[in-house]
Scaffold this motif. Sequence first.
Motif, short mmCIF file in Angstrom:
data_model
loop_
_atom_site.label_atom_id
_atom_site.label_comp_id
_atom_site.label_asym_id
_atom_site.label_seq_id
_atom_site.Cartn_x
_atom_site.Cartn_y
_atom_site.Cartn_z
N ASP A 40 -68.08 17.55 -27.81
CA ASP A 40 -67.23 17.28 -28.43
C ASP A 40 -67.44 15.95 -29.11
OD1 ASP A 40 -65.78 19.09 -28.85
OD2 ASP A 40 -64.50 18.43 -26.44
N ALA A 41 -67.67 14.87 -28.26
CA ALA A 41 -68.06 13.48 -28.32
C ALA A 41 -69.78 13.28 -29.59
CB ALA A 41 -68.46 12.48 -27.59
N GLY A 42 -70.09 14.11 -29.54
CA GLY A 42 -71.87 14.38 -30.60
C GLY A 42 -70.41 14.93 -32.08
N PHE A 43 -70.50 16.04 -31.82
CA PHE A 43 -69.54 16.49 -33.30
C PHE A 43 -68.18 15.37 -34.16
CE2 PHE A 43 -66.23 18.70 -35.46
CZ PHE A 43 -66.92 19.22 -36.45
N ALA A 44 -67.56 14.36 -33.16
CA ALA A 44 -67.22 13.80 -33.96
C ALA A 44 -67.81 12.23 -34.21
CB ALA A 44 -66.50 12.80 -32.34
N ARG A 45 -69.12 12.17 -33.80
CA ARG A 45 -70.24 11.06 -34.21
C ARG A 45 -70.62 11.59 -35.72
NH1 ARG A 45 -72.60 7.33 -30.23
NH2 ARG A 45 -70.92 6.78 -29.03
N ILE A 46 -70.76 13.25 -35.34
CA ILE A 46 -71.16 13.31 -36.46
C ILE A 46 -70.31 13.20 -38.31
CG2 ILE A 46 -71.66 16.09 -38.27
CD1 ILE A 46 -73.36 16.56 -35.41
N GLY A 49 -70.43 10.71 -39.69
CA GLY A 49 -71.86 9.90 -40.48
C GLY A 49 -72.38 9.43 -38.88
N ASP A 50 -73.06 9.11 -38.37
CA ASP A 50 -73.42 8.72 -36.94
C ASP A 50 -74.45 9.12 -36.48
OD1 ASP A 50 -74.22 6.97 -35.24
OD2 ASP A 50 -72.76 6.82 -34.02
N TYR A 51 -74.96 10.15 -36.79
CA TYR A 51 -75.57 11.15 -36.69
C TYR A 51 -77.08 10.18 -35.30
CZ TYR A 51 -74.51 13.72 -40.59
OH TYR A 51 -73.40 14.27 -41.73
N ARG A 52 -77.69 9.02 -35.70
CA ARG A 52 -78.35 8.69 -34.18
C ARG A 52 -77.15 8.70 -32.85
NH1 ARG A 52 -82.76 7.28 -35.39
NH2 ARG A 52 -82.17 7.02 -37.71
N GLY A 53 -76.33 8.25 -32.78
CA GLY A 53 -75.23 8.39 -31.49
C GLY A 53 -74.72 9.51 -31.43
N ALA A 54 -75.12 10.13 -32.26
CA ALA A 54 -74.69 11.92 -32.16
C ALA A 54 -75.46 12.52 -31.40
CB ALA A 54 -74.19 12.78 -32.76
N LEU A 55 -77.33 12.33 -31.40
CA LEU A 55 -78.38 13.16 -30.84
C LEU A 55 -78.35 13.38 -29.39
CD1 LEU A 55 -81.22 14.20 -32.09
CD2 LEU A 55 -81.82 12.34 -32.15
N GLU A 73 -71.24 26.68 -26.25
CA GLU A 73 -73.37 26.22 -26.70
C GLU A 73 -74.14 26.79 -27.54
OE1 GLU A 73 -77.33 27.75 -23.99
OE2 GLU A 73 -75.55 29.24 -23.94
N ALA A 74 -73.99 27.19 -28.74
CA ALA A 74 -73.52 27.69 -29.82
C ALA A 74 -73.48 26.57 -30.70
CB ALA A 74 -72.88 29.12 -30.26
N TYR A 75 -71.78 26.45 -30.19
CA TYR A 75 -71.40 25.31 -31.68
C TYR A 75 -72.54 23.99 -30.91
CZ TYR A 75 -66.89 27.67 -32.30
OH TYR A 75 -66.59 28.54 -32.64
N ALA A 76 -73.29 23.40 -29.40
CA ALA A 76 -73.89 22.54 -29.82
C ALA A 76 -74.98 23.15 -29.76
CB ALA A 76 -74.01 22.36 -27.70
N LEU A 77 -75.45 23.84 -30.25
CA LEU A 77 -76.62 23.54 -30.51
C LEU A 77 -77.04 23.39 -32.02
CD1 LEU A 77 -77.41 27.16 -28.58
CD2 LEU A 77 -79.00 25.06 -28.32
N TYR A 78 -76.29 24.62 -32.61
CA TYR A 78 -75.75 24.21 -34.15
C TYR A 78 -75.53 22.31 -34.63
CZ TYR A 78 -74.08 24.06 -39.26
OH TYR A 78 -73.94 23.83 -40.56
N ASN A 79 -75.21 22.07 -33.67
CA ASN A 79 -74.67 19.92 -34.39
C ASN A 79 -75.67 19.71 -33.93
OD1 ASN A 79 -72.22 21.03 -34.69
ND2 ASN A 79 -71.13 20.51 -32.38
N LEU A 80 -76.85 19.96 -32.63
CA LEU A 80 -77.98 19.35 -32.53
C LEU A 80 -78.77 19.40 -33.86
CD1 LEU A 80 -80.13 17.43 -30.94
CD2 LEU A 80 -80.46 19.77 -29.38
#
Length: 123
Positions: A40-46, A49-55, A73-80
């Motif tokens: 969820d935190a990574g998706f919020a960064r995406i 527009g903060d892709y580097r922070g999401a990684l 898990e499926a969403y996390a894989l896609y978001n990564l």
Amino acid sequence: MLARKLPANVATARSDIGGVAQQRRTTSAPAPLSGSVLNDAGFARIRSGDYRGALPLLDQAVRRLRSTGSIVEAYALYNLAVARFALGRCDGVLSLLDRSQARQGRRTAIDRLREQARARCGS
């Protein structure tokens, strides 16, 4: 002595030493964040527009959710995959998309990103 509210991860321990009550603080390490929270935190960064922070958040999310077979898990894989691709990285993007699709079924967004990744990175 006034009572004071302590943060959630700080507990007090009382002991009697020589008949005198002593109070000391003990601190427990904060609980590790769940894969779902990290995703969820990574998706919020995406979304911001903060892709580097999401990684790093999404890397951890995928590791924590590995082999759960959950939709998260499926969403996390896609978001990564999205974060890596947005940063111009091709490493593992197609594999991440395949693994995500295996868990959540066919999605237009996955097909679209896979097509873009193949065009930029090769198949």
